[in-house]
Write an enzyme that holds these catalytic residues in place. Structure first.
Site, PDB file in Angstrom:
ATOM      1  N   ARG A 269       3.112 -47.134  27.450  1.00 61.05           N
ATOM      2  CA  ARG A 269       3.331 -47.755  28.754  1.00 61.05           C
ATOM      3  C   ARG A 269       2.149 -47.455  29.693  1.00 61.05           C
ATOM      4  O   ARG A 269       1.006 -47.661  29.350  1.00 61.05           O
ATOM      5  CB  ARG A 269       4.673 -47.329  29.324  1.00 61.05           C
ATOM      6  CG  ARG A 269       5.866 -47.959  28.584  1.00 61.05           C
ATOM      7  CD  ARG A 269       7.180 -47.603  29.226  1.00 61.05           C
ATOM      8  NE  ARG A 269       8.285 -48.446  28.736  1.00 61.05           N
ATOM      9  CZ  ARG A 269       9.539 -48.276  29.081  1.00 61.05           C
ATOM     10  NH1 ARG A 269       9.885 -47.323  29.927  1.00 61.05           N
ATOM     11  NH2 ARG A 269      10.479 -49.078  28.604  1.00 61.05           N
ATOM     12  N   SER A 270       2.428 -46.969  30.898  1.00 60.45           N
ATOM     13  CA  SER A 270       1.356 -46.879  31.899  1.00 60.45           C
ATOM     14  C   SER A 270       0.357 -45.760  31.650  1.00 60.45           C
ATOM     15  O   SER A 270      -0.662 -45.697  32.348  1.00 60.45           O
ATOM     16  CB  SER A 270       1.952 -46.739  33.301  1.00 60.45           C
ATOM     17  OG  SER A 270       2.445 -47.981  33.735  1.00 60.45           O
ATOM     18  N   ALA A 271       0.606 -44.901  30.675  1.00 61.04           N
ATOM     19  CA  ALA A 271      -0.466 -43.978  30.291  1.00 61.04           C
ATOM     20  C   ALA A 271      -1.671 -44.758  29.783  1.00 61.04           C
ATOM     21  O   ALA A 271      -2.791 -44.240  29.763  1.00 61.04           O
ATOM     22  CB  ALA A 271       0.026 -42.993  29.240  1.00 61.04           C
TER      23      ALA A 271
END
Length: 388
Positions: A66-68
Site C-alpha cells: 500500500r502507501s509504503a
C-alpha cells in the site's frame, strides 16, 4: 509461533516482539528486516503466505505494501533532481504542460512530493479500469481544479499521488516510474521490490486481506484526532472519504492486473528485506557499496516541507519531500527518521543518525491509517536494542 530467520547478537528483543505480534496483536503472516550501517542485522518471518491460507511464509515471500510504496517512489524524482533532470522549484507545467489548468499553473514539483498540490480528490472518481491506465489517471489529475491553492496547505494525496508522481517521471524520462526504478535502482542493487509486478514474480506474492485487531492490540501508538479519521472517512462530504475513494468501486488488491500496474501511491510489492535494503541504500553503502542519496538529497528527503493539520488525515502530519517524518501521526525511530507507512500495517524507513534501515510487511491489513501496533512494537524493540 515458529519464527524463522536470524538476528545478530543483541537483537533478540526484536525476535521476541515479532513473536508477540502473532500471540497478542492478531498477526497472520509477516516479515521484518533491519539493516545497520548497510549490513543486515535481522531478517525474520512467520505465519502463512496468504491471509486466508495455510501455506507457510517463506524467506522470499512478498506482499503488497500500500502507501509504503510512496516512500520507494519518492526516490525516483529525488534521484532525477540529483542528476540535474528535475528542478524541484519549477512549475509542474514545465515538464507536463497539460497540468497548467484549472488554477494549477503555480504548482511546483516540490508541492507534488510534499502533499501541497491541492488535488487529493477527483470530482469524478476513476473506474478500476481507468485507474490502471496511466494516461487516464494523468488526464484526470491534470484537469482537476485544486481543493486549495497549491502550496498554501497540505493534505495527504492518498491515491492521486500515483498519477501526479508517475506522470511527472514519465514526462521527464520517457519511462514508467516502475520501469525506471527496476532499471536504475532495484535491478542493480538486487532489491526484491516492484512498482508493477513482473509476471515472473507473481508466484512469490501472498494474498492480503482486512483483519480485525484483537482488543489487546489497540493501545499501540495511533492517530487520535478530535474527529477520527474513521468518522471523516464515512462523512460523504469529507476530503478524507473522497481522497481514499478516488477509485470507485475499489480495486481488488489481489488482482494480478492491479499488482502489475505502475501505481506509485498504493500498489508496490516488496519483501521486508527488499524494503530494508532499499532504505539502507539511500543513507549508506549497502553491503559496502555506494549510497544512492548524496548528502544534499538526503537533506531534501527529511527536511520538513509540510506540518500541522492535514486536510485529509485530520490529525497533524509531517512530510519532507515524498516521505513522512517522525511524529505523533507516524512514529518512526527518532526525530531524524524518514520513511512511509502503508495503511493497515506495512512500514519502512531509515534513520541516518543510527544507521538503521527498517522494513516490515504483513498480509493481515488492520483498520488503521498510520502507527500500526504491530509495526510500532517492532520499532520499539529496535529502539531498545540501539539505546534509543
Amino acid at each position: 509461533m515458529d519464527v524463522q530467520g536470524t538476528v545478530a547478537a543483541g537483537y533478540e528483543p526484536l525476535r521476541d516482539a515479532f513473536a508477540e505480534n502473532f500471540a497478542r496483536r492478531g498477526e497472520r503472516g509477516a516479515a521484518v528486516a533491519v539493516y545497520r550501517d548497510g549490513h543486515q542485522v535481522a531478517h525474520l518471518w512467520a505465519g502463512t503466505r496468504d491471509v486466508d491460507g495455510d501455506a507457510p511464509w517463506q524467506a522470499g515471500t512478498a506482499q503488497i505494501v500500500r502507501s509504503a510504496t510512496k516512500g520507494v517512489a519518492a526516490a525516483v524524482p529525488l534521484l532525477l533532481h540529483q542528476r540535474g533532470l528535475v528542478d524541484l522549484d519549477a512549475p509542474v507545467g514545465t515538464y507536463w504542460p497539460e497540468y497548467k489548468a484549472a488554477g494549477k499553473e503555480r504548482t511546483l514539483v516540490r508541492h507534488l512530493l510534499s502533499h501541497r498540490a491541492g488535488v487529493p480528490v477527483l470530482d469524478t472518481p476513476l473506474t478500476p479500469e481507468q485507474a490502471l491506465d496511466p494516461a487516464a489517471g494523468a488526464d484526470a489529475v491534470a484537469a482537476q481544479a485544486p481543493a486549495w491553492e497549491p502550496g498554501t496547505e497540505h493534505g495527504y494525496h492518498a491515491q492521486t499521488y500515483s498519477w501526479l508522481i508517475g506522470e511527472l517521471v514519465r514526462r521527464v524520462t520517457g519511462r514508467g516510474i516502475g520501469d525506471w526504478l527496476a532499471e536504475e535502482v532495484a535491478g542493480p542493487l538486487g532489491l526484491d521490490l516492484w512498482i508493477g509486478l513482473p509476471d515472473a514474480e507473481r508466484h512469490r506474492v501472498g494474498r492480503v486481506g482486512e483483519v480485525e485487531a484483537p482488543a489487546a492490540a489497540t493501545p499501540g501508538l495511533r492517530v487520535r484526532p478530535k474527529k477520527s479519521v474513521a468518522d471523516a472517512y464515512h462523512d460523504p462530504g469529507s476530503l478524507t472519504r473522497r481522497a481514499f475513494g478516488v477509485i470507485d468501486p475499489p480495486v481488488d488488491e489481489n488482482d494480478p492486473a492491479y499488482r502489475a500496474a505502475q501505481l506509485p501511491a498504493t500498489a508496490g510489492i516488496a519483501t521486508a528485506r527488499g524494503l530494508a535494503r532499499f532504505y539502507a541504500s539511500l543513507i549508506g553503502g549497502l553491503d559496502g557499496g555506494r549510497r544512492l542519496f548524496a548528502p544534499a538529497t538526503l537533506t531534501l528527503a527529511r527536511t520538513e516541507e509540510s506540518a500541522g493539520p492535514d486536510r485529509v488525515l485530520i490529525s497533524p502530519t509531517r512530510f519532507g519531500l515524498g516521505y513522512m517524518l517522525h511524529g505523533a501521526a507516524s512514529p518512526l525511530l527518532a526525530p531524524g527518521s524518514f520513511g512511509h507507512p502503508g495503511r493497515g500495517g506495512s512500514l519502512a524507513f531509515a534513520d541516518p543518525e543510527s544507521g538503521i534501515a527498517f522494513g516490515y510487511v504483513t498480509n493481515g491489513l488492520q483498520r488503521n491509517i498510520t502507527a500500526d501496533p504491530r509495526a510500532q512494537a517492532l520499532v520499539r524493540a529496535v529502539a531498545g536494542v540501539i539505546g534509543g
